[in-house]
Every structure is written in C-alpha cells, then in structure tokens.
Write an enzyme that holds these catalytic residues in place. Structure first.
Site: not given
Length: 569
Positions: A303-306
């Site tokens: 998810g958004s940690v990428m």
C-alpha cells in the site's frame, strides 16, 4: 523252559554285568582318548597359536563402541546474551526382556517415572519382543537419578542435551526450535543446523551381559562441539519491540502483527518481533500460526508505504519540476473501468503534498505521464520480487509483475502500493536506500564484522529530498503525527491496505502499516510496523501502526545512546 542244545553242548548265557570284551573296550577307550587329545589340541591352539580368535570372541560380547553426544553451539545476541543454549539431560530406556515382573518393583518404577502402573505394563507388553524402549526422554539429571536409584534391572540411562531458550516467546520465530533429538526444525536452528550441531565422538567401553557399563577403555574420537552463532539481534530492542507489538495487537483485537528494525548503517536486523507467538520451552497447546516468522516468510500488498519509493522514480525521471502542481479534484478518477479514490478531495497538490496527503490520484496521474516502466524498474533495484538472501528457511520473494502489456490501471495501482507483494523485511531493506543517500543495504540476520558497501539505487539528491518531504508527513497536523518521537526528527509514511483473498478484496478488513526512519539528521534505524486486521473504528496506519513505531523507535534511540538531533528551523 526248554534249553537249546547244539551238538550235545548247552551254551552258557553271558551275564549283563560281565566286563566288555577286550577289542571293544580298547576301541571305546581309544575314541575317548582321541577326543581328549583333539580337545586339548584345540585348547592349546586357541591359547597359544590363535589367541586373537578367543580375544575377538570375548571382545564381541563385552566391548562396545558408543557415540559421544556433541554439545550444540550457543546462539547469542549481538552483545553475547544467550538466546539458545543446550543443557545436559538424561534419557531413560529399558530392555523389556530384563525388566522384572515383580509388581512392587514395577509400581515403584512407574511412580518414579510419573506414569500409571497400567501404562507401564502396557508399554512393556508392546515392546516385549524387543530389547530397547524409551521410558522418559530428556529428564533433568536429578529426576533421572531418582529412577536409577531404584536399581530396577533392565533400566538404563543415556546422557543427552536439550535446547533451552531464555527469551521464550520473544524471539521464538526467528530462532526456531530443535526436536527431541536436538536437530534444528525451524528458523535459525534449521538454517545453521550443520554448523550448530557439531560432530559426535566415539568411545570404547566394556559392558557386562546385561549391558551395564563396567569400564571406559578409550576415546576413539573426541566429540567436536557445534559452533556458536552471534545474531544481529539486540535482545534489549527485541524485548521492547515484542512488548509494544503484543500490546497493540491486544488493544486493537488484531489477528497479528510484525515489527522489523534494521540498522540504517549496516543493514543488520536489530529486532524482529511477531504476533502471535509461542513458548519454545513449552509447546503444549501450540498454535501453529505462532510458528511462522511473518516478517520473512509472509508477503502482503504494502500500500501507501510504497509511495515514497515510487516518488523517487518519478523525481529521477526529470519529467517534473520540484514545484509541479497536480490537480487531484474531485478526489476520484476512472481508469479502465476501475475507480481510484482519495479519502477526500485535496484539490491541487505539489509533490510534497501528494506524499503528505497520501493521494492515490496524485500518484496515479504522475505515473501515467511516464512512458517508461521507471517505477517497476526501481522497485526491482530495491529488491522487490527477489530474495533478501538471508538464508532463512521459507523466505518469501514476493511478487513484482513484469511490465508487459500492462493496463493503465495496473500502472496506477503500482504507484500507490497495490498489484505487488512484499515482506516486511523487504520493505525495511528498501527504506535503507532513503536513509543512506540512495544506497540500499541487504538485511543481515547475523552480526557483521564491518559495514557492507551497499547497492547504489536512488540518486543521492532525490533520497535526501524525499527524507525531508517524509519528515513533513510526521508533523502535528498530519496523519502520521502519532509516529513522532520527542527529541528526534522522524521521517515516515503511513499505509492502510485492504486485505485480499482468493475471492478478491475483503470488506472492512485491513492491514495497518507505518515505515519510518530516525533520526533524520543522521539516520540510525529503519523500522517497519504492520498490524494485521485491527478491529474497531481505528484501523488506519496513522492510528494503529504509527504509535507502535513511535514507542519502539523512541526506546531504541535512547537504548542506543543516540543523541537528540536538531530540529529544522
């Protein structure tokens, strides 16, 4: 009674007690003397000319060659604190054919072994045709001696070693376990089995016909103890990380979770905590889920940690100026029959604002402007879809699709962390590139003698700029504010991912993540937190995972004596 008469002479009948005739007597006597001579000759031959035969036959009945158990090597943390040690134990065995049938002796034996008389009788009956059966495995020497003091015929002792884990459940999945024969079955114990096990020795002994030791004769081969292994783990940080993870999982009634902390300078894994867990010293009622080292063997859509990593590829492309503005209105967009949404309409955002607000629309529009597969190429250089080469059994490589015939929606999804899978350890390794001026460090489960060179992956200026942008995402008015650490500058990114299954994405089932670096002025640790399926209203990464990051990272920096850094003016 008539008497036969021949030629007028009546024959005389021989008495049964009459002596044997001379010829026959001499024949029998000769045979006896011949047998005695042959026997005497054989005795002389065996004792004088062929003594080795008798010696060999006697030795075969009394001499034994026994194995000497090798002491398994110790596993310690980076400071030499024991994590796995071998302690001497005694295994009791019996020859069922020698155990007496006396009821009193059997009753006393069963009570000393902690079993019922009926169970003992049943086992002896089952193995009645054999000469070996286990009575009790791996007793303490004191407990075994109480049984041996009964002097029950047919009961013997065998000295062995048993693995003990002082940290218990705290580091269970990383270390793994050994079986009853002291062979590694999981984790580090399995990965380094040949190194830790050592080489058994041999000794020659004399035993009586009952198998009891009479005398030690010689050591034929010394037992070579196994090698000691020093892990990169810091037991202090491991305890702290496990405590905070366990508390968060309980607080949010989650299915489990993971915390991975890496040294930003060396890539050494300082802490790796998993929930659920188990006590390797007492495996009764073991939950099989607790055996899995989820940080290494399980993968998930990150998810958004990428997004910071995808933004690195966007900034390196040279297609966009630092002050570029992207219109994310109205907060949603349709691509290939799929709808991409932000939490709300953020309007116009610059590159820093897109990361700070975690805008899926902003990331998608930027990526769709690129002609080349720059984002998946960078992901691949960061180690996604590849082994981290730790040597851990069952290590997952994750999934990074090849950019062949991708649709626009697949390109977009990749920019905000969907459409690929990774482990928590892979994420931590990728984030070291942001902490080290673009140089990625491979993770190491073992303590390193010197820092590795690393792999240049991201342009140094881009990495420094992203670190500055990510620091803004942990300010008081942002979604990541709960990740802040008093006295230290922190850079990080939240993530909230819908869980998928074979039937698709599940409704109202999420993973909460936070990935961060601290302190920003001189990065020392990279920490990844993942909480699996938190229940209740609080399921966002900023509300569930970020507080765990704050407590774990703050305690680590203080334990590592990292001085507070200066705030940006």
């Amino acid at each position: 009674m008539s008497t036969e008469v021949r030629n007028g002479v009546t024959p005389r009948r021989r008495s049964p007690m009459a002596p044997m005739g001379g010829v026959r007597y001499g024949l029998v006597l000769g045979l006896v003397i011949l047998g005695m001579l042959l026997l005497a000759g054989r005795i002389v031959t065996l004792h004088v000319f062929d003594r080795s035969f008798l010696q060999g036959q006697g030795d075969a009945r009394t001499l034994r060659t026994e194995s000497l158990t090798a002491h398994r090597g110790m596993i310690t943390d980076r400071h030499g604190e024991p994590l796995a040690v071998s302690t001497p134990v005694v295994t009791l065995w019996a020859n069922p054919q020698e155990v007496p049938g006396d009821r009193i002796q059997r009753l006393m034996l069963s009570q000393a072994l902690g079993m019922s008389l009926d169970d003992l009788d049943a086992r002896l009956e089952r193995f009645a045709e054999r000469e070996f059966m286990y009575l009790r495995r791996q007793l303490t020497p004191a407990a075994a001696q109480r049984v041996l003091d009964l002097r029950v015929p047919g009961v013997y002792a065998q000295h062995e070693y048993k693995r003990y884990y002082p940290a218990g459940e705290v580091v269970a999945q990383l270390l793994g376990v050994t079986n009853v024969d002291d062979m590694g079955q999981e984790g580090i114990e399995l990965a380094y089995q040949s190194y830790l096990a050592g080489t058994p020795g041999l000794r020659r002994v004399i035993k009586d016909r009952r198998g009891r030791l009479v005398r030690d004769l010689a050591i034929l081969r010394e037992a070579q103890p196994g090698g000691d292994l020093t892990l990169a783990i810091d037991q202090r940080l491991q305890y702290m990380a496990y405590r905070e993870l366990k508390a968060a999982v309980a607080e949010h009634d989650a299915d489990g979770g993971v915390v991975v902390m890496m040294d930003a300078r060396t890539g050494e894994v300082l802490a790796m905590a998993n929930q659920p867990s188990y006590n390797p010293n007492n495996r009764a009622g073991l939950d099989p889920r607790g055996l899995r080292n989820q940080a290494i063997v399980d993968v998930f859509e990150p998810g958004s940690v990428m997004k910071p990593l995808a933004m690195a590829a966007i900034m390196e492309s040279g297609r966009f100026d630092s002050d570029v503005v992207v219109d994310t209105s109205p907060g949603w967009m349709r691509i290939d029959r799929f709808t991409i949404r932000d939490i709300r309409n953020y309007g116009e955002l610059d590159l820093a604002g897109i990361l700070e607000k975690s805008s899926n629309i902003g990331m998608s529009k930027l990526v769709l402007e690129l002609d080349d597969p720059l984002v998946p190429d960078l992901y691949r250089r960061l180690g996604f879809g590849q082994s981290t080469e730790t040597g851990f059994p069952g290590e997952a490589v994750g999934h990074l699709p090849a950019p062949v015939r991708w649709s626009r929606s697949q390109w977009a999804a990749l920019s905000y962390g969907y459409g690929l899978s990774a482990s928590a350890l892979q994420l931590a390794s990728a984030y070291t590139a942001l902490a080290n001026g673009g140089v990625r460090l491979s993770p190491s489960l073992l303590k390193l003698d010197e820092p590795p060179e690393g792999i240049p992956t991201i342009d140094a200026d881009v990495a420094h700029e992203l670190l500055r942008i990510m620091e803004r995402s942990v300010q008081p008015d942002t979604g990541g504010r709960r990740a802040s650490v008093p006295g230290y500058r922190v850079a990080g990114k939240t993530g909230t991912v819908r869980k998928n299954s074979a039937s698709g994405y599940e409704e109202n089932v999420y993973r909460s993540l936070f990935a961060g670096i601290a302190p920003v002025s001189d990065p020392r640790v990279v920490t990844i937190v993942m909480i699996d399926h938190p229940r209740g209203e609080s399921y966002f990464g900023g509300a569930v995972a970020a507080p765990v990051f704050s407590r774990v990272t703050g305690s680590a920096l203080r334990l590592l004596d990292v001085p507070p850094d200066q705030r940006v003016r």
